[in-house]
Write an enzyme that holds these catalytic residues in place. Structure first.
Site, PDB file in Angstrom:
ATOM      1  N   HIS A   1     101.705  -6.193  76.496  1.00 33.08           N
ATOM      2  CA  HIS A   1     102.081  -7.438  75.814  1.00 33.08           C
ATOM      3  C   HIS A   1     101.282  -8.652  76.278  1.00 33.08           C
ATOM      4  CE1 HIS A   1     105.539  -5.237  74.249  1.00 33.08           C
ATOM      5  NE2 HIS A   1     105.782  -4.830  75.480  1.00 33.08           N
TER       6      HIS A   1
ATOM      7  N   GLU B   1     103.865  -4.342  81.338  1.00 33.58           N
ATOM      8  CA  GLU B   1     104.138  -5.513  80.496  1.00 33.58           C
ATOM      9  C   GLU B   1     102.861  -6.322  80.253  1.00 33.58           C
ATOM     10  OE1 GLU B   1     107.037  -6.299  78.840  1.00 33.58           O
ATOM     11  OE2 GLU B   1     107.799  -4.379  79.550  1.00 33.58           O
TER      12      GLU B   1
ATOM     13  N   HIS C   1     112.951  -8.631  81.190  1.00 30.34           N
ATOM     14  CA  HIS C   1     112.347  -7.398  80.693  1.00 30.34           C
ATOM     15  C   HIS C   1     110.899  -7.698  80.298  1.00 30.34           C
ATOM     16  CE1 HIS C   1     112.553  -3.642  77.863  1.00 30.34           C
ATOM     17  NE2 HIS C   1     111.533  -3.623  78.690  1.00 30.34           N
TER      18      HIS C   1
END
Ligand SMILES: *[C@@H]1O[C@H](CO)[C@@H](O)[C@H](O)[C@H]1NC(C)=O
Ligand SMILES: *[C@@H]1O[C@H](CO)[C@@H](O)[C@H](O)[C@H]1NC(C)=O
Ligand SMILES: *[C@@H]1O[C@H](CO)[C@@H](O)[C@H](O)[C@H]1NC(C)=O
Length: 192
Positions: A118, A114, A62
């Protein structure tokens, strides 16, 4: 009639602690793996549909999230925009191990998200100092913490007709990893 629970595991792992001493923004990484059928159930609750047939019968990435033990997790840090060319020669592995299993999003949609949300915040340490390293680190981690293989080594191979209780899964992972991961279960509203 039993109600089936599908689980996705979010594993909390402390990595590279020495390098973190210089960094104020985060002190741990959360490496999150998902069980794709569970991700589909979660998606259905959010009106997202999955690519069907779902070919991923193993745990996938993930994301790798810089987090702060204070709870104030950095997100959307300044940094270069997602550039697919940087990781184009990792595509094959990324499609296998870090697929976007939701429909109607470009294949790069999850990777872009992502990285932007992040990955940009992980650039302050050498191991994830740029986009390419960030994606490579994720691929390294899914190999190192291979939940599919950990479970199958204990003869646990969940499938739709063959659910396991979260306690069994958690116990196996705890023993094998030496740490208790955070296991989040998604309850399926469909009754079998
Ligand atoms: C994206 O990466 C490629 C390959 O390194 C590079 O040639 C290109 O200039 C980059 N694009 C942008 C917009 O930075
Ligand atoms: C993949 O591309 C990167 C640059 O973007 C390069 O450093 C690396 O050597 C390439 N790897 C292979 C196997 O071609
Ligand atoms: C994890 O283990 C399974 C089964 O042992 C294997 O098929 C798969 O390729 C492994 N995944 C990764 C990311 O290495």
């Amino acid at each position: 009639m039993t109600k089936m629970k599908q689980c996705e595991t979010w594993i909390w792992i402390l990595l590279m602690t020495i390098e973190f001493t210089a960094c104020q923004d985060f002190d741990i990484f959360v490496f999150s793996e998902q069980w794709p059928p569970a991700t589909c159930i979660k998606g259905r609750q959010e009106k997202k549909t999955c690519k069907m047939p779902l070919v991923y019968n193993y745990w996938t990435i993930h994301g790798l999230w810089p987090c702060s033990s204070s709870g104030d997790n950095p997100k959307y840090c300044p940094g270069p925009s997602f550039n697919f060319s940087q990781i184009s020669n990792l595509t094959e592995e990324l499609i296998s191990y870090w697929p976007d299993i939701y429909d109607k999003r470009s294949i790069q949609g999850l990777w872009n998200h992502e990285w932007t949300c992040h990955g940009t915040c992980a650039q302050t340490i050498p191991a994830t100092k740029n986009e390419r390293r960030y994606f490579k680190k994720n691929l390294e981690l899914i190999k190192k913490f291979n939940i599919t293989s950990i479970l199958s080594n204990h003869n646990v191979s969940p499938s739709e007709g063959n659910p396991y209780s979260p306690t069994i899964i958690l116990d196996i992972l705890k023993k094998d990893l030496g740490h208790a991961p955070l296991l989040i279960c998604i309850e399926d509203e469909v009754r079998f």
